[in-house]
Scaffold this motif. Structure first.
Motif, PDB file in Angstrom:
ATOM      1  N   TRP A   1      -6.791   1.825 -11.256  1.00 14.62           N
ATOM      2  CA  TRP A   1      -5.807   1.089 -10.693  1.00 14.62           C
ATOM      3  C   TRP A   1      -5.686   1.310  -8.977  1.00 14.62           C
ATOM      4  O   TRP A   1      -5.207   0.359  -8.179  1.00 14.62           O
ATOM      5  CB  TRP A   1      -4.096   2.247 -11.037  1.00 14.62           C
ATOM      6  CG  TRP A   1      -4.101   1.387 -12.563  1.00 14.62           C
ATOM      7  CD1 TRP A   1      -4.266   1.352 -13.276  1.00 14.62           C
ATOM      8  CD2 TRP A   1      -2.927   2.521 -13.229  1.00 14.62           C
ATOM      9  NE1 TRP A   1      -4.135   1.633 -14.780  1.00 14.62           N
ATOM     10  CE2 TRP A   1      -2.837   2.467 -14.491  1.00 14.62           C
ATOM     11  CE3 TRP A   1      -2.244   3.083 -12.714  1.00 14.62           C
ATOM     12  CZ2 TRP A   1      -1.675   2.762 -15.238  1.00 14.62           C
ATOM     13  CZ3 TRP A   1      -1.228   4.061 -13.090  1.00 14.62           C
ATOM     14  CH2 TRP A   1      -1.043   3.677 -15.259  1.00 14.62           C
ATOM     15  N   LYS A   2      -6.719   1.919  -8.719  1.00 17.86           N
ATOM     16  CA  LYS A   2      -6.815   1.795  -6.847  1.00 17.86           C
ATOM     17  C   LYS A   2      -7.109   0.537  -7.052  1.00 17.86           C
ATOM     18  O   LYS A   2      -7.123   0.010  -5.391  1.00 17.86           O
ATOM     19  CB  LYS A   2      -7.659   2.784  -6.783  1.00 17.86           C
ATOM     20  CG  LYS A   2      -7.243   4.109  -6.177  1.00 17.86           C
ATOM     21  CD  LYS A   2      -8.022   5.057  -5.670  1.00 17.86           C
ATOM     22  CE  LYS A   2      -8.204   6.072  -5.633  1.00 17.86           C
ATOM     23  NZ  LYS A   2      -8.079   7.786  -5.132  1.00 17.86           N
ATOM     24  N   GLN A   3      -7.583  -0.237  -7.817  1.00 13.72           N
ATOM     25  CA  GLN A   3      -8.029  -1.534  -7.400  1.00 13.72           C
ATOM     26  C   GLN A   3      -6.964  -2.891  -6.995  1.00 13.72           C
ATOM     27  O   GLN A   3      -7.173  -3.833  -6.628  1.00 13.72           O
ATOM     28  CB  GLN A   3      -9.044  -2.392  -9.015  1.00 13.72           C
ATOM     29  CG  GLN A   3      -8.092  -2.463  -9.459  1.00 13.72           C
ATOM     30  CD  GLN A   3      -8.595  -2.361 -10.770  1.00 13.72           C
ATOM     31  OE1 GLN A   3      -9.534  -3.878 -10.730  1.00 13.72           O
ATOM     32  NE2 GLN A   3      -8.691  -2.546 -12.010  1.00 13.72           N
ATOM     33  N   TRP A   4      -5.881  -2.023  -7.805  1.00 13.66           N
ATOM     34  CA  TRP A   4      -4.332  -2.622  -7.375  1.00 13.66           C
ATOM     35  C   TRP A   4      -3.472  -2.426  -5.502  1.00 13.66           C
ATOM     36  O   TRP A   4      -2.673  -2.868  -4.972  1.00 13.66           O
ATOM     37  CB  TRP A   4      -4.001  -2.629  -8.291  1.00 13.66           C
ATOM     38  CG  TRP A   4      -4.024  -3.196  -9.658  1.00 13.66           C
ATOM     39  CD1 TRP A   4      -5.079  -4.295  -9.824  1.00 13.66           C
ATOM     40  CD2 TRP A   4      -3.974  -2.664 -10.808  1.00 13.66           C
ATOM     41  NE1 TRP A   4      -4.882  -4.479 -11.071  1.00 13.66           N
ATOM     42  CE2 TRP A   4      -4.670  -3.470 -11.651  1.00 13.66           C
ATOM     43  CE3 TRP A   4      -3.579  -1.168 -11.151  1.00 13.66           C
ATOM     44  CZ2 TRP A   4      -4.729  -3.041 -13.420  1.00 13.66           C
ATOM     45  CZ3 TRP A   4      -3.385  -1.478 -12.631  1.00 13.66           C
ATOM     46  CH2 TRP A   4      -3.882  -2.768 -13.274  1.00 13.66           C
ATOM     47  N   VAL A   5      -3.378  -1.038  -5.412  1.00 11.70           N
ATOM     48  CA  VAL A   5      -3.158  -0.234  -4.035  1.00 11.70           C
ATOM     49  C   VAL A   5      -3.917   0.991  -4.522  1.00 11.70           C
ATOM     50  O   VAL A   5      -4.186   1.823  -4.972  1.00 11.70           O
ATOM     51  CB  VAL A   5      -1.608   0.305  -5.380  1.00 11.70           C
ATOM     52  CG1 VAL A   5      -0.895   1.354  -3.441  1.00 11.70           C
ATOM     53  CG2 VAL A   5      -0.544  -0.888  -5.251  1.00 11.70           C
ATOM     54  N   GLN A   6      -4.989   0.634  -2.976  1.00  9.32           N
ATOM     55  CA  GLN A   6      -5.679   1.995  -2.426  1.00  9.32           C
ATOM     56  C   GLN A   6      -5.045   3.803  -3.091  1.00  9.32           C
ATOM     57  O   GLN A   6      -5.506   4.626  -3.596  1.00  9.32           O
ATOM     58  CB  GLN A   6      -5.937   1.610  -1.016  1.00  9.32           C
ATOM     59  CG  GLN A   6      -7.399   3.022  -0.901  1.00  9.32           C
ATOM     60  CD  GLN A   6      -8.271   2.486  -1.935  1.00  9.32           C
ATOM     61  OE1 GLN A   6      -8.725   0.940  -2.154  1.00  9.32           O
ATOM     62  NE2 GLN A   6      -9.440   3.699  -2.237  1.00  9.32           N
ATOM     63  N   VAL A   7      -3.749   4.020  -2.102  1.00 11.26           N
ATOM     64  CA  VAL A   7      -3.075   4.887  -2.258  1.00 11.26           C
ATOM     65  C   VAL A   7      -1.772   4.837  -3.143  1.00 11.26           C
ATOM     66  O   VAL A   7      -0.787   4.398  -2.334  1.00 11.26           O
ATOM     67  CB  VAL A   7      -2.683   5.298  -0.921  1.00 11.26           C
ATOM     68  CG1 VAL A   7      -2.110   6.845  -1.007  1.00 11.26           C
ATOM     69  CG2 VAL A   7      -4.155   5.425  -0.249  1.00 11.26           C
TER      70      VAL A   7
ATOM     71  N   ASN B   1       1.251  -1.141  -0.047  1.00 10.44           N
ATOM     72  CA  ASN B   1      -0.108  -0.391  -0.393  1.00 10.44           C
ATOM     73  C   ASN B   1       1.046   1.016   0.250  1.00 10.44           C
ATOM     74  O   ASN B   1       2.179   1.179   0.619  1.00 10.44           O
ATOM     75  CB  ASN B   1      -1.223   0.267   1.255  1.00 10.44           C
ATOM     76  CG  ASN B   1      -1.713  -0.985   1.101  1.00 10.44           C
ATOM     77  OD1 ASN B   1      -2.245  -1.190  -0.019  1.00 10.44           O
ATOM     78  ND2 ASN B   1      -2.247  -1.763   2.460  1.00 10.44           N
ATOM     79  N   GLN B   2       0.500   1.985  -0.353  1.00  6.64           N
ATOM     80  CA  GLN B   2       0.964   3.934  -0.636  1.00  6.64           C
ATOM     81  C   GLN B   2       2.554   3.463  -1.529  1.00  6.64           C
ATOM     82  O   GLN B   2       3.725   3.493  -0.732  1.00  6.64           O
ATOM     83  CB  GLN B   2       1.289   4.110   0.871  1.00  6.64           C
ATOM     84  CG  GLN B   2       0.538   4.469   2.094  1.00  6.64           C
ATOM     85  CD  GLN B   2       0.564   4.781   2.954  1.00  6.64           C
ATOM     86  OE1 GLN B   2      -0.232   5.983   3.651  1.00  6.64           O
ATOM     87  NE2 GLN B   2       1.809   4.686   4.030  1.00  6.64           N
TER      88      GLN B   2
END
Length: 222
Positions: A162-168, A127-128
């Motif tokens: 792309w937030k389906q892979w990495v939220q932030v 994440n992040q």
């Protein structure tokens, strides 16, 4: 030769019109001084060339940085993507070389590299994430600072998913010398048939580069 003739002509005029002239030794000295003055005035001072390099910089604590790059292999009508993901200590979380048997151009494969980089980060459960590459037009487009080139408008428009892979996540630009590891991984794709992924292990082809990045990181922090 021109200075010698000029001094002789000037001395002859002094002797003819003013009744006084200079000795041969004095004339020779004047010629030498004029030649030296000419050389000094026409010699360009060579200033040292300062080559500015940009080293890899770690993300802030709690974040991960995914350096990405793309390469076009015209002779095989294919292209390659390289991804290197590191934490704030410079440790490898994951890396990838992926060959795409598609006739993409330089801009298109660079944009694809950003997508693949974030997808890999998601697969690793990170994440992040900061996506970093040396294609400034793409990083600016991803961050909404400018319109993307027409050939990648659809990909950039889909970046919201792309937030389906990495939220932030965010994107940043770095010069090529700060993106060396990802560049090597992209070039390495030329020698593979599909995709190779390393998890928490350093690919042998970038061991020296990663070690150098960590050394430079330690020197800056001292």
């Amino acid at each position: 030769m021109i200075y010698c003739n000029w001094c002789i002509w000037k001395n002859r005029n002094l002797l003819k019109f003013e009744g006084r002239g200079k000795a041969a030794k004095v004339l020779v000295k004047e010629v030498e001084l004029l030649v030296e003055e000419f050389r000094s005035g026409n010699t360009k001072e060579k200033l040292p060339v300062v080559v500015r390099t940009q080293a890899w910089r770690p993300p802030r604590e709690g974040w991960y940085k995914a350096n990405v790059d793309g390469a076009v292999f015209k002779e095989t009508n294919s292209c390659g993507v390289g991804v290197v993901i590191r934490n704030d200590q410079g440790q490898i979380m994951g890396a990838m070389s992926k060959r795409l048997n598609l006739p993409l151009g330089a801009v298109e494969v660079e944009a694809k590299a950003f997508e693949e980089g974030l997808r890999l980060a998601g697969d690793l459960g990170l994440n992040q994430v900061i996506l970093e590459g040396d294609a400034q037009s793409i990083t600016n487009a991803l961050m909404g600072k400018s319109l993307p080139p027409s050939s990648i408008q659809r990909l950039i428009a889909g970046a919201s998913r792309w937030k389906q892979w990495v939220q932030v996540w965010s994107a940043s630009y770095v010069r090529r010398d700060g993106n060396g590891a990802a560049h090597v991984m992209a070039q390495n794709a030329k020698s593979i048939s599909d995709c190779v992924v390393w998890v928490e292990d350093t690919p042998p082809m970038i061991q020296c580069q990663v070690h150098r990045d960590v050394l430079m990181l330690n020197q800056v922090s001292v």
